[in-house]
Design a protein around this motif. Structure first.
Motif, PDB file in Angstrom:
ATOM      1  N   SER A   1      58.468 -31.274  -7.009  1.00  0.00           N
ATOM      2  CA  SER A   1      57.630 -32.213  -6.255  1.00  0.00           C
ATOM      3  C   SER A   1      58.422 -33.134  -5.328  1.00  0.00           C
ATOM      4  N   PHE A   2      59.730 -32.937  -5.198  1.00  0.00           N
ATOM      5  CA  PHE A   2      60.559 -33.697  -4.265  1.00  0.00           C
ATOM      6  C   PHE A   2      60.883 -32.810  -3.073  1.00  0.00           C
ATOM      7  N   SER A   3      60.910 -33.405  -1.899  1.00  0.00           N
ATOM      8  CA  SER A   3      61.178 -32.655  -0.679  1.00  0.00           C
ATOM      9  C   SER A   3      62.526 -33.080  -0.106  1.00  0.00           C
ATOM     10  N   PHE A   4      63.379 -32.092   0.172  1.00  0.00           N
ATOM     11  CA  PHE A   4      64.710 -32.343   0.698  1.00  0.00           C
ATOM     12  C   PHE A   4      64.871 -31.663   2.052  1.00  0.00           C
ATOM     13  N   VAL A   5      65.715 -32.243   2.889  1.00  0.00           N
ATOM     14  CA  VAL A   5      66.081 -31.674   4.181  1.00  0.00           C
ATOM     15  C   VAL A   5      67.604 -31.714   4.249  1.00  0.00           C
ATOM     16  N   PHE A   6      68.202 -30.682   4.854  1.00  0.00           N
ATOM     17  CA  PHE A   6      69.657 -30.602   4.911  1.00  0.00           C
ATOM     18  C   PHE A   6      70.128 -30.540   6.359  1.00  0.00           C
ATOM     19  N   PRO A   7      71.340 -31.064   6.648  1.00  0.00           N
ATOM     20  CA  PRO A   7      71.810 -31.165   8.032  1.00  0.00           C
ATOM     21  C   PRO A   7      72.310 -29.853   8.625  1.00  0.00           C
ATOM     22  N   GLU A   8      72.530 -28.851   7.790  1.00  0.00           N
ATOM     23  CA  GLU A   8      73.037 -27.550   8.236  1.00  0.00           C
ATOM     24  C   GLU A   8      72.574 -26.495   7.240  1.00  0.00           C
ATOM     25  N   PRO A   9      72.746 -25.206   7.551  1.00  0.00           N
ATOM     26  CA  PRO A   9      72.309 -24.176   6.599  1.00  0.00           C
ATOM     27  C   PRO A   9      73.009 -24.354   5.245  1.00  0.00           C
ATOM     28  N   VAL A  10      72.229 -24.257   4.174  1.00  0.00           N
ATOM     29  CA  VAL A  10      72.777 -24.434   2.825  1.00  0.00           C
ATOM     30  C   VAL A  10      72.293 -23.312   1.911  1.00  0.00           C
ATOM     31  N   VAL A  11      73.045 -23.114   0.850  1.00  0.00           N
ATOM     32  CA  VAL A  11      72.641 -22.231  -0.232  1.00  0.00           C
ATOM     33  C   VAL A  11      72.212 -23.135  -1.377  1.00  0.00           C
TER      34      VAL A  11
END
Length: 160
Positions: A34-44
């Motif tokens: 239920s938490f939403s994350f965004v990343f600055p570059e492609p991640v695994v």
């Protein structure tokens, strides 16, 4: 041994330690527990389901940061809150603690710099007890990556 590995590969049996992983593109919302994350570059993103659920994030193309997110099995930490930073920040430089409010969630953030393997690192541990489940986030990134400094310190990784 080579034949054994070939048989495992032929049968579709993975010998890799990461069995469950997902590639997430930059600025794409990734929802977990239920938490939403965004990343600055492609991640695994590696998912683990143990007693406490765990999410591990690694950069897909270049090093510079990692993130571990866990759910906590209790409402209040069982130990003194000042010990949280000691459990992550070995020989932390200028450790500090400050509150952050994002949306309707209150976080306690522990931050310290570190020198590890000749790299200057920034560490943050975010603890949120308002959410169900309670949330623990550890982020570590190279201090010379100014793009990461701005991204993580402005809370853009949490899209609440």
């Amino acid at each position: 041994m080579k034949g054994f590995v070939s048989i495992l590969f032929f049968l579709g049996i993975s010998t890799s330690p990461i069995l469950s992983q997902t590639l997430v593109e930059p600025n794409q919302n990734f929802v977990w527990e239920s938490f939403s994350f965004v990343f600055p570059e492609p991640v695994v993103v590696k998912l683990e389901s143990t007693t406490n659920k765990k999410l591990t994030v690694y950069p897909a193309k270049r090093d510079g940061f990692f993130m571990i997110v866990r759910t906590l099995p209790w409402n209040e930490p069982l130990i003194d809150k000042t010990l949280w930073k000691d459990s992550v920040f070995t020989r932390g430089i200028e450790p500090k603690t400050f509150p952050k409010t994002l949306g309707n969630l209150n976080f306690q953030v522990f931050q310290a710099d570190q020198i590890r393997n000749q790299n200057a690192l920034r560490n943050q541990v975010w603890i949120c007890l308002d959410s169900k489940p309670a949330l623990w986030i550890w982020i570590q990134w190279k201090s010379d990556r100014k793009d990461l400094n701005e991204f993580f310190e402005s809370n853009r990784f949490l899209s609440l």
